[in-house]
Scaffold this active site. Structure first.
Site, short mmCIF file in Angstrom:
data_model
loop_
_atom_site.label_atom_id
_atom_site.label_comp_id
_atom_site.label_asym_id
_atom_site.label_seq_id
_atom_site.Cartn_x
_atom_site.Cartn_y
_atom_site.Cartn_z
N TYR A 25 12.49 17.95 -6.49
CA TYR A 25 11.78 18.07 -5.25
C TYR A 25 10.32 18.80 -5.22
O TYR A 25 9.42 18.21 -5.17
CB TYR A 25 12.63 19.24 -4.41
N ILE A 26 10.15 20.17 -6.21
CA ILE A 26 8.87 20.85 -6.06
C ILE A 26 8.13 20.29 -6.95
O ILE A 26 6.81 20.08 -7.05
CB ILE A 26 9.34 22.17 -6.24
N ASP A 45 12.43 15.27 -18.03
CA ASP A 45 13.77 15.55 -17.06
C ASP A 45 15.07 14.77 -17.37
O ASP A 45 14.80 13.67 -17.90
CB ASP A 45 13.18 15.02 -15.33
N ASN A 46 15.90 15.46 -17.27
CA ASN A 46 17.37 14.81 -17.33
C ASN A 46 18.18 14.08 -16.54
O ASN A 46 19.12 13.68 -16.44
CB ASN A 46 18.14 16.13 -18.32
N SER A 138 12.00 33.18 -8.21
CA SER A 138 12.31 32.92 -6.87
C SER A 138 12.40 34.31 -6.20
O SER A 138 12.42 35.16 -6.74
CB SER A 138 13.75 32.33 -7.05
N TYR A 162 22.47 33.08 -10.18
CA TYR A 162 20.99 32.48 -10.14
C TYR A 162 19.85 33.35 -10.39
O TYR A 162 18.93 33.13 -10.85
CB TYR A 162 21.01 31.48 -8.93
N LYS A 166 16.77 34.05 -13.09
CA LYS A 166 15.26 34.16 -12.79
C LYS A 166 14.86 35.48 -13.29
O LYS A 166 13.77 35.45 -14.06
CB LYS A 166 15.17 34.02 -11.39
N TYR A 190 9.13 32.01 -5.50
CA TYR A 190 8.74 31.18 -4.13
C TYR A 190 9.83 31.94 -3.28
O TYR A 190 10.73 32.11 -3.41
CB TYR A 190 9.46 29.73 -4.42
N ASP A 308 24.09 36.61 3.40
CA ASP A 308 22.73 36.47 3.92
C ASP A 308 21.99 37.82 4.26
O ASP A 308 22.72 38.69 4.72
CB ASP A 308 23.01 35.65 5.27
P1 NAD Z 1 15.35 20.17 -7.94
O1 NAD Z 1 16.76 20.27 -8.43
O2 NAD Z 1 14.98 19.24 -7.26
O3 NAD Z 1 14.64 19.84 -9.42
C1 NAD Z 1 14.88 20.41 -10.68
C2 NAD Z 1 14.73 19.18 -11.68
O4 NAD Z 1 14.84 19.60 -13.01
C3 NAD Z 1 15.53 18.03 -11.39
O5 NAD Z 1 14.74 16.94 -11.19
C4 NAD Z 1 16.61 18.37 -12.44
O6 NAD Z 1 16.91 16.65 -12.70
C5 NAD Z 1 15.57 18.82 -13.61
N1 NAD Z 1 16.84 19.68 -14.67
C6 NAD Z 1 17.67 20.56 -14.34
N2 NAD Z 1 18.01 20.86 -15.48
C7 NAD Z 1 17.38 20.52 -16.65
C8 NAD Z 1 17.24 20.27 -17.83
N3 NAD Z 1 18.21 21.15 -18.42
N4 NAD Z 1 16.81 19.49 -18.65
C9 NAD Z 1 15.69 18.72 -17.96
N5 NAD Z 1 15.63 18.45 -16.71
C10 NAD Z 1 16.41 19.48 -15.89
O7 NAD Z 1 14.96 21.71 -7.60
P2 NAD Z 1 13.53 22.25 -7.07
O8 NAD Z 1 13.75 22.74 -5.81
O9 NAD Z 1 12.50 21.34 -7.08
O10 NAD Z 1 13.26 23.44 -7.86
C11 NAD Z 1 12.55 23.62 -9.15
C12 NAD Z 1 12.44 24.86 -9.67
O11 NAD Z 1 12.04 25.70 -8.61
C13 NAD Z 1 14.02 25.31 -10.05
O12 NAD Z 1 13.59 26.03 -11.17
C14 NAD Z 1 14.35 26.15 -8.83
O13 NAD Z 1 15.38 27.29 -9.46
C15 NAD Z 1 13.21 26.77 -8.56
N6 NAD Z 1 13.16 27.44 -7.05
C16 NAD Z 1 13.38 26.59 -5.98
C17 NAD Z 1 13.47 27.01 -4.84
C18 NAD Z 1 13.98 25.77 -3.71
O14 NAD Z 1 14.26 26.56 -2.59
N7 NAD Z 1 14.10 24.78 -3.81
C19 NAD Z 1 13.24 28.25 -4.42
C20 NAD Z 1 13.04 29.22 -5.49
C21 NAD Z 1 12.86 28.61 -6.93
N1 UDP Z 2 21.02 28.87 8.18
C1 UDP Z 2 21.80 28.20 9.22
N2 UDP Z 2 22.43 27.37 8.98
C2 UDP Z 2 22.38 26.45 7.93
C3 UDP Z 2 21.78 26.79 6.79
C4 UDP Z 2 21.04 27.83 7.17
O1 UDP Z 2 21.65 28.93 10.26
O2 UDP Z 2 23.07 25.34 7.91
C5 UDP Z 2 20.22 29.99 8.18
C6 UDP Z 2 20.49 30.93 7.31
O3 UDP Z 2 21.61 31.81 7.56
C7 UDP Z 2 19.06 31.77 7.08
C8 UDP Z 2 18.30 30.57 7.17
O4 UDP Z 2 18.71 29.74 7.86
O5 UDP Z 2 18.96 32.72 7.90
C9 UDP Z 2 17.57 30.07 5.84
O6 UDP Z 2 18.82 29.53 5.24
P1 UDP Z 2 18.33 28.88 3.78
O7 UDP Z 2 19.87 28.59 3.19
O8 UDP Z 2 17.53 27.43 4.10
O9 UDP Z 2 17.51 29.80 3.00
P2 UDP Z 2 17.95 31.22 2.23
O10 UDP Z 2 18.89 31.86 3.17
O11 UDP Z 2 18.61 30.83 0.73
O12 UDP Z 2 16.97 32.05 2.13
#
Ligand code: NAD
Ligand code: UDP
Length: 349
Positions: A25-26, A45-46, A138, A162, A166, A190, A308
Protein backbone atom coordinates in the site's frame (compact mmCIF):
# COMPACT_ATOMS: atom_id res chain seq x y z
CA UNK A 1 16.95 -0.16 -12.73
CA UNK A 2 20.59 -0.93 -13.66
CA UNK A 3 22.52 2.06 -14.94
CA UNK A 4 23.63 1.80 -18.57
CA UNK A 5 27.31 1.03 -19.14
CA UNK A 6 29.45 4.13 -19.07
CA UNK A 7 27.00 6.01 -16.86
CA UNK A 8 28.91 8.59 -14.90
CA UNK A 9 27.92 8.55 -11.25
CA UNK A 10 28.29 11.90 -9.64
CA UNK A 11 29.49 11.62 -6.08
CA UNK A 12 26.83 12.36 -3.44
CA UNK A 13 23.98 12.43 -5.93
CA UNK A 14 21.75 9.45 -5.30
CA UNK A 15 19.79 8.08 -8.17
CA UNK A 16 18.79 4.48 -7.52
CA UNK A 17 16.56 3.56 -4.62
CA UNK A 18 15.75 0.03 -3.49
CA UNK A 19 12.17 -0.06 -2.19
CA UNK A 20 11.52 -3.14 -0.07
CA UNK A 21 7.82 -3.94 0.14
CA UNK A 22 7.28 -1.60 -2.80
CA UNK A 23 4.27 -3.52 -4.10
CA UNK A 24 2.36 -2.83 -0.88
CA UNK A 25 0.00 0.00 0.00
CA UNK A 26 2.44 2.70 1.11
CA UNK A 27 5.42 1.39 -0.86
CA UNK A 28 3.56 1.60 -4.19
CA UNK A 29 2.63 5.25 -3.52
CA UNK A 30 6.25 5.96 -2.56
CA UNK A 31 7.36 4.40 -5.87
CA UNK A 32 5.12 6.84 -7.77
CA UNK A 33 6.59 9.85 -5.99
CA UNK A 34 10.17 8.56 -6.33
CA UNK A 35 9.70 8.11 -10.08
CA UNK A 36 8.05 11.53 -10.32
CA UNK A 37 11.12 12.95 -8.59
CA UNK A 38 13.35 11.20 -11.17
CA UNK A 39 14.81 8.50 -8.96
CA UNK A 40 15.35 5.07 -10.47
CA UNK A 41 13.43 2.45 -8.54
CA UNK A 42 14.09 -1.21 -7.77
CA UNK A 43 11.43 -3.08 -5.84
CA UNK A 44 11.99 -6.19 -3.71
CA UNK A 45 8.78 -7.84 -2.54
CA UNK A 46 7.74 -11.38 -1.62
CA UNK A 47 4.04 -10.58 -2.31
CA UNK A 48 2.93 -12.00 1.03
CA UNK A 49 0.49 -9.09 1.27
CA UNK A 50 0.41 -7.61 -2.24
CA UNK A 51 0.31 -8.33 -5.95
CA UNK A 52 2.66 -7.42 -8.79
CA UNK A 53 -0.28 -5.64 -10.45
CA UNK A 54 0.34 -2.65 -8.16
CA UNK A 55 3.75 -2.15 -9.78
CA UNK A 56 2.20 -2.31 -13.26
CA UNK A 57 -0.23 0.39 -12.11
CA UNK A 58 2.63 2.54 -10.79
CA UNK A 59 4.28 2.25 -14.20
CA UNK A 60 0.98 3.23 -15.84
CA UNK A 61 0.59 6.30 -13.61
CA UNK A 62 4.15 7.52 -14.09
CA UNK A 63 4.97 6.29 -17.61
CA UNK A 64 8.26 4.98 -16.15
CA UNK A 65 9.50 1.48 -15.48
CA UNK A 66 10.51 -0.29 -12.29
CA UNK A 67 12.84 -3.25 -11.87
CA UNK A 68 10.83 -5.73 -9.81
CA UNK A 69 12.50 -8.60 -7.95
CA UNK A 70 10.39 -11.22 -6.22
CA UNK A 71 12.20 -12.17 -3.02
CA UNK A 72 12.35 -11.94 0.73
CA UNK A 73 14.28 -9.40 2.78
CA UNK A 74 15.29 -12.19 5.14
CA UNK A 75 17.07 -14.00 2.31
CA UNK A 76 20.69 -12.85 2.39
CA UNK A 77 21.57 -14.57 -0.89
CA UNK A 78 18.85 -12.67 -2.76
CA UNK A 79 19.92 -9.38 -1.20
CA UNK A 80 23.57 -10.00 -1.95
CA UNK A 81 22.75 -10.73 -5.59
CA UNK A 82 20.59 -7.64 -5.79
CA UNK A 83 23.24 -5.33 -4.34
CA UNK A 84 25.91 -6.93 -6.58
CA UNK A 85 23.84 -6.53 -9.74
CA UNK A 86 22.69 -2.96 -9.12
CA UNK A 87 24.35 0.20 -7.97
CA UNK A 88 21.99 1.10 -5.13
CA UNK A 89 22.32 4.47 -3.44
CA UNK A 90 19.59 4.30 -0.80
CA UNK A 91 16.93 2.01 0.58
CA UNK A 92 13.33 2.67 1.56
CA UNK A 93 12.39 -0.20 3.83
CA UNK A 94 8.64 -0.85 3.86
CA UNK A 95 8.70 -4.67 3.84
CA UNK A 96 7.07 -6.08 6.94
CA UNK A 97 3.96 -7.52 8.51
CA UNK A 98 1.61 -4.92 9.93
CA UNK A 99 -1.48 -6.44 11.58
CA UNK A 100 -1.33 -5.65 15.29
CA UNK A 101 -3.72 -8.42 16.40
CA UNK A 102 -1.89 -10.94 14.22
CA UNK A 103 1.36 -9.90 15.91
CA UNK A 104 -0.16 -10.71 19.31
CA UNK A 105 -1.12 -14.21 18.11
CA UNK A 106 2.04 -14.89 16.08
CA UNK A 107 4.85 -12.99 17.77
CA UNK A 108 7.64 -15.16 16.37
CA UNK A 109 6.54 -14.55 12.78
CA UNK A 110 6.56 -10.81 13.47
CA UNK A 111 9.98 -10.73 15.16
CA UNK A 112 11.36 -12.86 12.34
CA UNK A 113 9.92 -10.82 9.48
CA UNK A 114 10.12 -7.34 10.92
CA UNK A 115 13.22 -7.44 13.13
CA UNK A 116 15.32 -10.20 11.52
CA UNK A 117 14.36 -9.00 8.04
CA UNK A 118 15.56 -5.49 8.88
CA UNK A 119 18.81 -6.76 10.40
CA UNK A 120 19.55 -8.93 7.35
CA UNK A 121 18.92 -5.96 5.07
CA UNK A 122 21.17 -3.70 7.18
CA UNK A 123 23.95 -6.29 7.17
CA UNK A 124 23.94 -6.49 3.39
CA UNK A 125 23.72 -2.71 3.06
CA UNK A 126 26.75 -2.47 5.32
CA UNK A 127 28.68 -5.04 3.26
CA UNK A 128 28.01 -3.00 0.13
CA UNK A 129 28.61 0.37 1.83
CA UNK A 130 25.09 1.55 1.13
CA UNK A 131 24.53 3.79 4.13
CA UNK A 132 21.27 5.59 3.43
CA UNK A 133 17.96 4.23 4.67
CA UNK A 134 14.42 5.44 5.25
CA UNK A 135 12.63 3.13 7.67
CA UNK A 136 8.84 2.71 8.07
CA UNK A 137 8.29 3.08 11.77
CA UNK A 138 4.96 3.74 13.41
CA UNK A 139 3.30 5.97 15.97
CA UNK A 140 2.55 2.66 17.72
CA UNK A 141 5.97 3.04 19.36
CA UNK A 142 4.47 5.67 21.70
CA UNK A 143 1.93 3.23 23.16
CA UNK A 144 -0.58 4.79 25.58
CA UNK A 145 0.80 8.29 25.33
CA UNK A 146 -0.69 11.07 27.48
CA UNK A 147 0.66 13.72 25.12
CA UNK A 148 -1.81 15.46 22.81
CA UNK A 149 -0.34 16.07 20.29
CA UNK A 150 2.50 13.54 20.56
CA UNK A 151 6.02 14.92 19.98
CA UNK A 152 8.99 12.72 18.99
CA UNK A 153 10.38 13.21 22.52
CA UNK A 154 7.39 11.43 24.12
CA UNK A 155 8.32 8.26 26.02
CA UNK A 156 8.23 5.06 23.98
CA UNK A 157 6.06 2.33 25.47
CA UNK A 158 4.74 -0.01 22.80
CA UNK A 159 2.36 -2.64 24.12
CA UNK A 160 2.17 -5.28 21.39
CA UNK A 161 4.75 -7.30 19.42
CA UNK A 162 4.28 -5.15 16.30
CA UNK A 163 5.06 -1.98 18.28
CA UNK A 164 8.05 -3.68 19.93
CA UNK A 165 9.33 -4.68 16.47
CA UNK A 166 9.28 -1.06 15.31
CA UNK A 167 10.94 0.19 18.47
CA UNK A 168 13.65 -2.47 18.24
CA UNK A 169 14.51 -1.64 14.64
CA UNK A 170 14.60 2.08 15.51
CA UNK A 171 17.05 1.18 18.29
CA UNK A 172 19.23 -0.88 15.93
CA UNK A 173 19.31 2.07 13.53
CA UNK A 174 20.16 4.53 16.31
CA UNK A 175 23.02 2.28 17.47
CA UNK A 176 24.35 1.98 13.91
CA UNK A 177 24.36 5.76 13.57
CA UNK A 178 26.46 6.06 16.74
CA UNK A 179 28.92 3.36 15.66
CA UNK A 180 29.12 4.53 12.04
CA UNK A 181 28.46 8.26 11.66
CA UNK A 182 28.65 7.93 7.86
CA UNK A 183 25.13 6.41 7.91
CA UNK A 184 22.15 8.60 7.08
CA UNK A 185 18.95 7.23 8.59
CA UNK A 186 15.37 8.44 8.74
CA UNK A 187 12.99 6.58 11.07
CA UNK A 188 9.57 7.84 10.09
CA UNK A 189 6.74 7.31 12.58
CA UNK A 190 3.51 7.22 10.61
CA UNK A 191 0.20 8.07 12.19
CA UNK A 192 -2.86 6.73 10.25
CA UNK A 193 -2.13 6.37 6.52
CA UNK A 194 -5.36 6.43 4.49
CA UNK A 195 -6.70 7.32 1.05
CA UNK A 196 -5.38 6.36 -2.33
CA UNK A 197 -3.67 7.82 -5.38
CA UNK A 198 -6.01 10.36 -7.07
CA UNK A 199 -5.84 8.31 -10.29
CA UNK A 200 -7.74 5.49 -8.54
CA UNK A 201 -5.13 3.06 -9.92
CA UNK A 202 -3.43 2.17 -6.61
CA UNK A 203 -4.76 2.00 -3.07
CA UNK A 204 -5.17 -0.14 0.01
CA UNK A 205 -6.19 -3.72 -0.74
CA UNK A 206 -6.80 -5.46 2.61
CA UNK A 207 -7.26 -9.20 2.85
CA UNK A 208 -10.62 -10.28 4.24
CA UNK A 209 -12.50 -8.07 6.69
CA UNK A 210 -10.63 -4.77 7.16
CA UNK A 211 -9.43 -3.99 10.70
CA UNK A 212 -8.96 -0.31 10.01
CA UNK A 213 -11.61 2.36 9.83
CA UNK A 214 -11.13 3.85 6.37
CA UNK A 215 -11.11 0.63 4.32
CA UNK A 216 -14.08 -0.58 6.35
CA UNK A 217 -16.04 2.61 5.62
CA UNK A 218 -15.18 2.31 1.90
CA UNK A 219 -16.43 -1.28 1.84
CA UNK A 220 -19.69 -0.27 3.54
CA UNK A 221 -20.11 2.48 0.94
CA UNK A 222 -19.59 0.07 -1.95
CA UNK A 223 -22.05 -2.42 -0.43
CA UNK A 224 -19.57 -5.15 0.55
CA UNK A 225 -20.34 -4.66 4.29
CA UNK A 226 -23.73 -3.88 5.76
CA UNK A 227 -22.78 -1.27 8.34
CA UNK A 228 -19.86 0.15 10.26
CA UNK A 229 -19.45 -0.78 13.91
CA UNK A 230 -18.25 2.31 15.74
CA UNK A 231 -16.12 1.10 18.63
CA UNK A 232 -17.37 3.16 21.56
CA UNK A 233 -18.92 6.62 21.93
CA UNK A 234 -17.98 7.27 25.53
CA UNK A 235 -14.42 8.53 25.06
CA UNK A 236 -13.52 12.04 26.27
CA UNK A 237 -13.60 13.44 22.71
CA UNK A 238 -15.73 15.87 20.70
CA UNK A 239 -18.50 13.28 20.09
CA UNK A 240 -17.32 10.37 22.25
CA UNK A 241 -15.70 8.42 19.39
CA UNK A 242 -11.96 7.81 19.01
CA UNK A 243 -9.76 10.52 17.47
CA UNK A 244 -6.90 9.76 15.07
CA UNK A 245 -4.49 11.63 12.83
CA UNK A 246 -5.37 10.55 9.28
CA UNK A 247 -2.65 11.23 6.72
CA UNK A 248 -3.24 10.94 2.97
CA UNK A 249 -0.95 8.25 1.58
CA UNK A 250 0.28 10.61 -1.15
CA UNK A 251 1.32 13.18 1.49
CA UNK A 252 3.04 10.32 3.31
CA UNK A 253 4.87 9.24 0.15
CA UNK A 254 6.00 12.83 -0.46
CA UNK A 255 7.31 12.90 3.13
CA UNK A 256 9.51 9.93 2.20
CA UNK A 257 10.93 11.72 -0.82
CA UNK A 258 11.62 14.77 1.36
CA UNK A 259 13.39 12.53 3.89
CA UNK A 260 15.42 10.90 1.12
CA UNK A 261 16.49 14.32 -0.16
CA UNK A 262 17.59 15.17 3.38
CA UNK A 263 19.61 11.93 3.56
CA UNK A 264 21.37 12.99 0.36
CA UNK A 265 22.63 16.07 2.18
CA UNK A 266 24.12 13.87 4.94
CA UNK A 267 21.78 14.20 7.90
CA UNK A 268 22.88 11.43 10.30
CA UNK A 269 19.93 10.07 12.29
CA UNK A 270 16.47 11.61 11.91
CA UNK A 271 13.45 10.42 13.84
CA UNK A 272 10.28 12.13 12.69
CA UNK A 273 6.53 11.92 13.07
CA UNK A 274 4.65 11.89 9.77
CA UNK A 275 1.12 13.00 10.46
CA UNK A 276 -1.26 15.81 9.63
CA UNK A 277 -0.97 17.23 13.13
CA UNK A 278 -4.69 17.22 13.82
CA UNK A 279 -7.18 14.58 14.81
CA UNK A 280 -10.65 13.64 13.59
CA UNK A 281 -13.20 11.48 15.37
CA UNK A 282 -14.73 8.37 13.84
CA UNK A 283 -18.03 10.18 13.29
CA UNK A 284 -16.28 13.21 11.77
CA UNK A 285 -14.63 10.88 9.29
CA UNK A 286 -17.94 9.18 8.51
CA UNK A 287 -19.59 12.59 7.93
CA UNK A 288 -16.72 13.75 5.71
CA UNK A 289 -16.97 10.53 3.70
CA UNK A 290 -20.72 10.94 3.25
CA UNK A 291 -20.39 14.61 2.26
CA UNK A 292 -17.57 14.11 -0.24
CA UNK A 293 -18.91 10.94 -1.88
CA UNK A 294 -22.70 11.31 -1.50
CA UNK A 295 -22.82 7.77 -0.10
CA UNK A 296 -24.69 6.88 3.06
CA UNK A 297 -22.66 5.02 5.69
CA UNK A 298 -25.00 3.12 8.02
CA UNK A 299 -23.38 2.59 11.41
CA UNK A 300 -24.10 1.34 14.91
CA UNK A 301 -22.35 2.12 18.15
CA UNK A 302 -20.86 -0.98 19.76
CA UNK A 303 -18.50 -1.59 22.68
CA UNK A 304 -15.02 -0.13 22.77
CA UNK A 305 -12.35 -2.21 21.03
CA UNK A 306 -9.82 -3.64 23.49
CA UNK A 307 -6.55 -1.74 23.49
CA UNK A 308 -7.93 1.37 21.75
CA UNK A 309 -6.72 4.79 22.76
CA UNK A 310 -9.10 7.78 22.94
CA UNK A 311 -7.03 10.45 21.21
CA UNK A 312 -3.88 10.02 19.15
CA UNK A 313 -2.42 12.69 16.90
CA UNK A 314 0.99 13.91 15.89
CA UNK A 315 2.98 16.95 16.74
CA UNK A 316 4.04 17.32 13.11
CA UNK A 317 6.19 20.43 13.60
CA UNK A 318 9.61 18.72 13.56
CA UNK A 319 9.11 17.18 10.11
CA UNK A 320 8.07 20.60 8.83
CA UNK A 321 11.11 22.24 10.36
CA UNK A 322 13.64 19.59 9.29
CA UNK A 323 12.25 18.48 5.93
CA UNK A 324 10.22 21.51 4.89
CA UNK A 325 7.38 19.01 4.46
CA UNK A 326 3.80 19.11 5.66
CA UNK A 327 0.56 17.53 4.59
CA UNK A 328 -1.52 19.40 2.02
CA UNK A 329 -4.46 17.04 1.46
CA UNK A 330 -7.73 17.48 3.38
CA UNK A 331 -9.99 14.87 4.96
CA UNK A 332 -12.32 15.42 1.96
CA UNK A 333 -9.43 14.63 -0.45
CA UNK A 334 -8.76 11.47 1.56
CA UNK A 335 -12.39 10.34 1.37
CA UNK A 336 -12.83 11.18 -2.32
CA UNK A 337 -9.61 9.37 -3.29
CA UNK A 338 -10.40 6.32 -1.13
CA UNK A 339 -13.82 6.16 -2.75
CA UNK A 340 -12.45 6.50 -6.30
CA UNK A 341 -10.04 3.61 -5.64
CA UNK A 342 -12.82 1.51 -4.08
CA UNK A 343 -15.29 2.06 -6.94
CA UNK A 344 -12.70 1.49 -9.67
CA UNK A 345 -11.43 -1.66 -7.92
CA UNK A 346 -14.31 -3.09 -5.85
CA UNK A 347 -12.42 -6.37 -5.41
CA UNK A 348 -8.94 -4.90 -5.06
CA UNK A 349 -6.20 -5.63 -7.58
P1 NAD B 1 1.58 -3.64 3.07
O1 NAD B 1 1.36 -4.96 3.70
O2 NAD B 1 0.58 -3.14 2.09
O3 NAD B 1 3.02 -3.59 2.41
C1 NAD B 1 4.11 -4.31 2.90
C2 NAD B 1 4.76 -5.00 1.71
O4 NAD B 1 5.90 -5.72 2.17
C3 NAD B 1 3.84 -5.99 1.02
O5 NAD B 1 3.91 -5.79 -0.38
C4 NAD B 1 4.42 -7.35 1.41
O6 NAD B 1 4.18 -8.32 0.40
C5 NAD B 1 5.88 -7.01 1.57
N1 NAD B 1 6.63 -7.89 2.50
C6 NAD B 1 6.29 -8.25 3.75
N2 NAD B 1 7.25 -9.03 4.27
C7 NAD B 1 8.22 -9.14 3.34
C8 NAD B 1 9.46 -9.81 3.30
N3 NAD B 1 9.90 -10.53 4.32
N4 NAD B 1 10.21 -9.69 2.18
C9 NAD B 1 9.78 -8.98 1.12
N5 NAD B 1 8.60 -8.34 1.10
C10 NAD B 1 7.84 -8.41 2.21
O7 NAD B 1 1.74 -2.59 4.28
P2 NAD B 1 1.82 -1.00 4.23
O8 NAD B 1 0.59 -0.48 4.86
O9 NAD B 1 2.20 -0.54 2.89
O10 NAD B 1 3.00 -0.76 5.25
C11 NAD B 1 4.34 -0.57 4.83
C12 NAD B 1 5.22 -0.38 6.06
O11 NAD B 1 4.72 0.73 6.80
C13 NAD B 1 5.21 -1.58 6.99
O12 NAD B 1 6.52 -1.75 7.51
C14 NAD B 1 4.26 -1.16 8.09
O13 NAD B 1 4.57 -1.79 9.31
C15 NAD B 1 4.53 0.32 8.15
N6 NAD B 1 3.40 1.09 8.71
C16 NAD B 1 2.16 0.96 8.15
C17 NAD B 1 1.09 1.65 8.68
C18 NAD B 1 -0.29 1.51 8.11
O14 NAD B 1 -1.27 1.88 8.78
N7 NAD B 1 -0.48 1.03 6.89
C19 NAD B 1 1.28 2.50 9.80
C20 NAD B 1 2.57 2.62 10.33
C21 NAD B 1 3.63 1.90 9.78
N1 UDP C 1 -12.82 2.08 14.40
C1 UDP C 1 -14.19 1.84 14.45
N2 UDP C 1 -14.68 0.83 13.69
C2 UDP C 1 -13.92 0.04 12.88
C3 UDP C 1 -12.53 0.30 12.82
C4 UDP C 1 -12.02 1.32 13.61
O1 UDP C 1 -14.91 2.53 15.16
O2 UDP C 1 -14.44 -0.87 12.22
C5 UDP C 1 -12.25 3.19 15.18
C6 UDP C 1 -11.19 2.78 16.19
O3 UDP C 1 -11.79 2.46 17.42
C7 UDP C 1 -10.32 4.06 16.24
C8 UDP C 1 -10.43 4.63 14.84
O4 UDP C 1 -11.60 4.05 14.27
O5 UDP C 1 -10.88 4.98 17.15
C9 UDP C 1 -9.24 4.28 13.95
O6 UDP C 1 -9.05 2.88 13.99
P1 UDP C 1 -7.96 2.17 13.05
O7 UDP C 1 -8.01 0.70 13.36
O8 UDP C 1 -8.19 2.59 11.63
O9 UDP C 1 -6.58 2.82 13.51
P2 UDP C 1 -5.78 2.66 14.89
O10 UDP C 1 -6.78 2.47 16.00
O11 UDP C 1 -4.89 1.49 14.72
O12 UDP C 1 -5.05 3.95 15.04
Amino acid sequence: MAQPTGYLRIKNIMTTVLVTGGAGYIGSHACVELLNANFDVLVLDNFCNSKATSIKRVEKITGKSITLIEGDVRDKATLTMLFSDHQIDAVMHFAGLKAVSDSVNNPLAYYDNNVMGSITLLEVMSEFSVNNIVFSSSATVYGFSDDKPIPETAPLSPFNPYGHNKRMVEQVLADISIAEPSWNIASLRYFNPVGAHPSGEIGEDPNGVPNNLMPYVSQVAVGKRERLSVFGNDYPTIDGTGVRDYIHVVDLALGHVAALNKLMQGCGLLTLNLGAGRGYSVLELVQAFEASTEQKIPYEIVNRRAGDIAIYFADASLAKQVLGWKTTKTLEDICRDAWRWQTKNPNGY
